[in-house]
Enzyme design. Structure first.
Site, PDB file in Angstrom:
ATOM      1  N   LEU A  49       0.811  -1.223   0.000  1.00  0.00           N
ATOM      2  CA  LEU A  49       0.000   0.000   0.000  1.00  0.00           C
ATOM      3  C   LEU A  49       0.844   1.271   0.000  1.00  0.00           C
ATOM      4  CD1 LEU A  49      -2.814  -0.901   2.589  1.00  0.00           C
ATOM      5  CD2 LEU A  49      -2.712  -1.369   0.123  1.00  0.00           C
ATOM      6  N   GLU A  51       0.103   5.883  -0.644  1.00  0.00           N
ATOM      7  CA  GLU A  51      -0.916   6.921  -0.413  1.00  0.00           C
ATOM      8  C   GLU A  51      -2.069   6.844  -1.411  1.00  0.00           C
ATOM      9  OE1 GLU A  51      -1.711   9.249   1.782  1.00  0.00           O
ATOM     10  OE2 GLU A  51      -0.089   8.756   3.149  1.00  0.00           O
ATOM     11  N   GLY A  52      -1.817   6.323  -2.620  1.00  0.00           N
ATOM     12  CA  GLY A  52      -2.913   6.161  -3.589  1.00  0.00           C
ATOM     13  C   GLY A  52      -3.975   5.226  -3.038  1.00  0.00           C
ATOM     14  N   HIS A  53      -3.527   4.060  -2.540  1.00  0.00           N
ATOM     15  CA  HIS A  53      -4.475   3.124  -1.929  1.00  0.00           C
ATOM     16  C   HIS A  53      -5.154   3.767  -0.715  1.00  0.00           C
ATOM     17  CE1 HIS A  53      -1.311   0.213  -3.562  1.00  0.00           C
ATOM     18  NE2 HIS A  53      -2.409  -0.214  -4.159  1.00  0.00           N
ATOM     19  N   GLY A 167      -8.875   3.760  -8.583  1.00  0.00           N
ATOM     20  CA  GLY A 167      -8.057   4.942  -8.815  1.00  0.00           C
ATOM     21  C   GLY A 167      -8.016   5.326 -10.283  1.00  0.00           C
ATOM     22  N   LYS A 169      -5.544   6.540 -11.633  1.00  0.00           N
ATOM     23  CA  LYS A 169      -4.206   6.111 -12.103  1.00  0.00           C
ATOM     24  C   LYS A 169      -4.338   4.989 -13.130  1.00  0.00           C
ATOM     25  CE  LYS A 169       0.129   4.439 -11.684  1.00  0.00           C
ATOM     26  NZ  LYS A 169      -0.084   3.038 -11.464  1.00  0.00           N
ATOM     27  N   VAL A 196      -2.984   9.891  -7.011  1.00  0.00           N
ATOM     28  CA  VAL A 196      -2.149  10.500  -5.971  1.00  0.00           C
ATOM     29  C   VAL A 196      -0.706  10.437  -6.448  1.00  0.00           C
ATOM     30  CG1 VAL A 196      -1.382  10.362  -3.572  1.00  0.00           C
ATOM     31  CG2 VAL A 196      -3.767   9.845  -4.167  1.00  0.00           C
ATOM     32  N   ARG A 207       4.813  -0.515  -8.052  1.00  0.00           N
ATOM     33  CA  ARG A 207       5.956  -0.873  -8.911  1.00  0.00           C
ATOM     34  C   ARG A 207       7.072   0.178  -8.867  1.00  0.00           C
ATOM     35  NH1 ARG A 207       1.685  -3.350 -12.270  1.00  0.00           N
ATOM     36  NH2 ARG A 207       2.179  -5.551 -12.476  1.00  0.00           N
TER      37      ARG A 207
END
Ligand code: AMP
Length: 308
Positions: A49, A51-53, A167, A169, A196, A207
């Protein structure tokens, strides 16, 4: 209480999350919530994990009574030349971060719980959503999205969420899942939240852990390229924008698998900015990491920009 992801300063006292390895047990644990008509939010993840998650988990925590996070590195969405075996994993840290974000239940199954012997079904989303933006076919083809759609459909059936969070992303993934949920009548709402980024613009990704310091620097060319596309597309033309984006990538020695402009909703090709939001998506191998990023260029009249 906030967690410092860099120092790993995670308050161990907050480890209140319930962990499930078996879908039958997760279903049983969710039954009372369902009976009481509490809203259930689901955040599917492959773990490691960042900050996006966490932004998805926090949104779910704010909006739903019960928050479920799945943590599963889904083998069927990896191509044979992809990084399934070395995909980064740290379950203990993920559980601590999930607990801190207020997750109630984590579903972290073994592959056998998801794909028992004899498993023979797949969910395939067509409509031109999955046979585009595939990049290098030796690394990733349309079967990637068959794997994603199949596992997400199974998670929807296992959890029965009212809201599922994804997301931006992974813009194409979000479009595929929206279409699948609509076409297969999953009774839920799909929320897609903004990408994020690190302070310097790099889109957060599990990744990114593969990047050595030099490639970490080169990887900034992706977000720089997208910003250049948007700038030039607004100032001159979309073609000029894509050209400027390619130059940014080339200057960093990056040959993209694709850098393309598509209708943000249905992923059909677009050649100029018009009335509808345009998705500009990039994928590139940078050192040991295959990275993706995107920006949505809102119609010129609306004056909104997605990547600042
Ligand atoms: P993953 O663990 O990479 O499969 O991602 C799980 C979910 O987190 C997906 O819905 C992703 O789109 C989302 N996600 C991954 N990276 C980001 C990011 N940088 N910003 C926002 N959401 C993200």
């Amino acid at each position: 209480m906030s967690t410092n992801l860099l120092t790993g300063d995670i308050p161990r006292s907050d480890l209140a999350v319930s962990l499930f390895r078996a879908k039958a047990e997760l279903r049983a644990a969710l039954a009372p919530a369902r009976r009481e008509e509490l809203t259930i939010g689901l955040v599917p993840t492959m773990g490691y994990l960042h900050e996006g998650h966490l932004s998805l988990l926090r949104a779910a925590r704010e909006e739903c009574d019960v928050v479920v996070m799945s943590l599963f590195v889904n083998p069927i969405q990896f191509g044979s030349n992809e990084d399934l075996d070395r995909y980064p994993r740290d379950e203990e840290r993920d559980l601590a971060l999930a607990a801190e974000a207020g997750v109630d239940f984590v579903y972290a199954p073994a592959a056998g719980d998801v794909y028992p012997p004899g498993f023979a079904t797949a969910v395939e989303v067509g409509g031109g959503l999955t046979d585009v933006l595939d990049g290098d076919p030796s690394r990733r083809g349309p079967e990637h999205f068959r794997g994603v759609a199949t596992v997400v459909a199974k998670l929807f059936n296992t959890v029965g969420p009212d809201v599922a969070y994804f997301g931006q992303k992974d813009a194409q993934q979000a479009a595929v899942i929206r279409r699948m949920a609509r076409d297969l009548d999953f009774p839920l709402r799909i929320e897609v939240l903004p990408t994020v980024r690190e302070a310097d613009g790099l889109a957060m990704s599990s990744r990114n852990a593969y990047l050595d310091p030099r490639d970490r620097e080169r990887a900034l060319a992706l977000s720089r390229a997208l910003a250049a596309v948007e700038r030039e597309a607004r100032a001159a033309s979309l073609a000029a924008g894509l050209e400027a984006g390619r130059s940014e990538l080339a200057a960093a020695g990056i040959e993209p698998e694709y850098l393309e402009a598509r209708d943000a909703a249905d992923l059909t090709p677009v050649t100029e900015l018009g009335e509808r939001p345009v998705l500009v998506a990039v994928a590139a191998q940078v050192g040991a990491a295959r990275l993706i990023d995107n920006v949505v260029i809102e119609p010129p009249t609306s004056g909104k920009a997605a990547l600042r």
